[in-house]
Design an enzyme around this catalytic site. Structure first.
Site, PDB file in Angstrom:
ATOM      1  N   GLY A 207      41.791  47.505  42.225  1.00 47.21           N
ATOM      2  CA  GLY A 207      42.851  47.405  41.236  1.00 47.21           C
ATOM      3  C   GLY A 207      44.168  47.016  41.853  1.00 47.21           C
ATOM      4  N   ILE A 208      45.234  47.590  41.307  1.00 45.42           N
ATOM      5  CA  ILE A 208      46.572  47.279  41.746  1.00 45.42           C
ATOM      6  C   ILE A 208      47.270  48.586  42.093  1.00 45.42           C
ATOM      7  CG2 ILE A 208      47.542  47.375  39.407  1.00 45.42           C
ATOM      8  CD1 ILE A 208      49.359  45.035  40.178  1.00 45.42           C
ATOM      9  N   GLY A 209      48.124  48.572  43.105  1.00 46.12           N
ATOM     10  CA  GLY A 209      48.853  49.778  43.451  1.00 46.12           C
ATOM     11  C   GLY A 209      48.852  50.048  44.939  1.00 46.12           C
ATOM     12  N   ALA A 210      49.427  51.184  45.306  1.00 44.06           N
ATOM     13  CA  ALA A 210      49.635  51.512  46.718  1.00 44.06           C
ATOM     14  C   ALA A 210      48.323  51.676  47.470  1.00 44.06           C
ATOM     15  CB  ALA A 210      50.477  52.781  46.825  1.00 44.06           C
ATOM     16  N   ILE A 211      47.335  52.346  46.863  1.00 46.52           N
ATOM     17  CA  ILE A 211      46.085  52.613  47.579  1.00 46.52           C
ATOM     18  C   ILE A 211      45.266  51.345  47.794  1.00 46.52           C
ATOM     19  CG2 ILE A 211      43.868  53.824  47.455  1.00 46.52           C
ATOM     20  CD1 ILE A 211      45.391  56.166  46.140  1.00 46.52           C
ATOM     21  N   GLU A 230      37.748  42.779  38.403  1.00 46.49           N
ATOM     22  CA  GLU A 230      38.383  42.693  37.090  1.00 46.49           C
ATOM     23  C   GLU A 230      39.775  42.092  37.220  1.00 46.49           C
ATOM     24  OE1 GLU A 230      40.173  46.232  34.467  1.00 46.49           O
ATOM     25  OE2 GLU A 230      37.998  46.262  34.592  1.00 46.49           O
ATOM     26  N   GLY A 328      37.553  49.084  33.215  1.00 42.24           N
ATOM     27  CA  GLY A 328      36.297  48.604  33.786  1.00 42.24           C
ATOM     28  C   GLY A 328      35.744  49.473  34.885  1.00 42.24           C
TER      29      GLY A 328
END
Length: 425
Positions: A207-211, A230, A328
């Protein structure tokens, strides 16, 4: 037909219409600004959507009775409205939304979209977000478009001919940008732990983000990674430049990055623009478990809000308060599990509220939404380590999860495991 203003384009909308809105970074916010005014002269409009950008004006109190938002995914612009009863949340796998439209189960009267300028053959592109919009265009009775010269032209399922658009207005405006999340010691350690599970030749969904960004930052020494996801963001760009992501180990769309939407910086949008290396496909296809599993070594990397000691993963709500959506996650958790050599990873910080709450809990909060069931869960990762729950008993799961909980909560979690579950850990 081209018109001179968004209000003119939206005059096609009638009372009681069900309207699909193109979502994510391709949100047609230039049209939505006008819709907030036009809707005041209409009754009982329903706006169906995923996450939309720059759409806060649609939550104005005066629109009640005129327009109601129906969200398959809840974001910052709709969260408050959903949780106070002024908008609706529909829990549903993202992969099934196109089926909802194509089957006729959900009627669509209008589709609002943002597209690139037409090419020499008259084809516009849906740009950085295809998701369920391809299906909506096939089923909607009327199509209204914002033609934005600044929207990237993308390859795949993104094309629509200008003749298929009933009304459009042209206006140049920048895409919403998503700044890279601020890295801290916790996200960096989680990223390091997740990266330790990634092997040469893996096909990634993230996905999107820091992790996710932190994880990608630790993969510079891997070879022939692929992307079937996705969505993706800026974190993949350095790995593409370094030759780490080649997509050469994939069986489906070998050599291509497969996605259904993207969001990030202008550098990301410039990379995507007219790049045949990246294909934007219908989410019914990208998130289809039977498609995902055909690639070897699929690794899904997703997040969670809370995990209980049996392995149930809550990812869409804080108790009864809706935070995001089903999305998803399960599509890729299951697809990865069925892939040869695949792994499904749920990564989350061990605590919330400045360390005062453990995200690993004996029981989920009342009303918490189980997105990934305990039968589907595989790896849970925090900054304190990795718990492999696959084929583990309840007692083994509880023990493994307590070991990766924040140290200050481990003793109380062990007590609760006995009190709630009758498990001695």
């Amino acid at each position: 037909m081209q018109v001179s203003s968004p209000e003119q384009a939206l005059n096609l909308i009638q009372d009681n219409d069900n309207i699909w809105c193109h979502s994510m970074a391709a949100t047609p916010y230039y049209l939505l600004q006008a819709l907030a005014k036009v809707a005041l002269q209409r009754q009982n409009l329903t706006l169906l959507q995923l996450h939309t950008e720059h759409s806060e004006m649609l939550c104005a109190p005066e629109l009640q009775g005129h327009l109601r938002q129906r969200c398959f995914f809840v974001g910052s612009s709709t969260r408050a409205a959903v949780n106070c009863g002024n908008a609706d949340y529909v829990p549903m796998f993202l992969s099934e939304i196109p089926k909802l439209f194509r089957s006729g189960e959900q009627k669509l009267d209008v589709a609002l979209i943002q597209v690139s300028k037409p090419d020499n053959h008259g084809f516009c592109s849906l740009g950085v977000s295809v998701e369920a919009t391809r299906a909506a265009l096939q089923m909607a009775k009327k199509v209204i478009a914002w033609v934005n010269p600044l929207l990237p032209r993308t390859h795949g399922d993104s094309f629509i001919h200008l003749s298929q658009i009933d009304r459009y207005v042209e206006h140049a405006a920048p895409l919403p940008l998503h700044k890279a999340a601020q890295q801290d010691a916790v996200s960096m350690q989680i990223g390091r732990n997740v990266a330790s599970l990634i092997r040469d030749g893996d096909c990634l969904q993230m996905g999107i983000g820091a992790i996710p960004d932190a994880t990608l930052g630790y993969l510079g020494d891997r070879q022939h990674l692929g992307i079937h996801t996705e969505m993706f963001s800026d974190g993949v760009l350095p790995l593409i430049e370094q030759g780490v992501i080649t997509n050469l180990n994939k069986r489906k769309h070998r050599g291509k990055i497969v996605t259904t939407f993207a969001m990030g910086s202008q550098k990301l949008y410039d990379f995507i623009d007219d790049n045949p290396q990246v294909v934007f496909l219908d989410v019914e296809y990208t998130n289809d478990t039977s498609v995902i599993r055909q690639n070897p070594q699929v690794v899904s990397i997703n997040s969670a809000l809370q995990v209980d000691l049996s392995g149930q993963v809550c990812a869409d709500s804080l108790g009864t308060k809706i935070y995001s959506g089903v999305g998803g996650q399960m599509d890729f958790v299951r697809g990865a599990a069925l892939s040869d050599g695949g792994r499904a990873i749920i990564a989350l910080p061990a605590t919330a509220a400045a360390g005062s709450i453990s995200r690993i809990s004996s029981l989920l909060s009342p009303g918490a939404g189980v997105v990934t069931t305990r039968a589907h869960v595989h790896y849970i990762v925090t900054e304190y380590g990795i718990a492999n729950l696959r084929a583990k008993s309840l007692q083994e799961r509880a023990r493994a999860l307590i070991e990766i909980a924040a140290p200050q909560f481990r003793a109380s979690l062990a007590e609760q495991a006995w009190q709630d579950w009758g498990l001695k850990v």
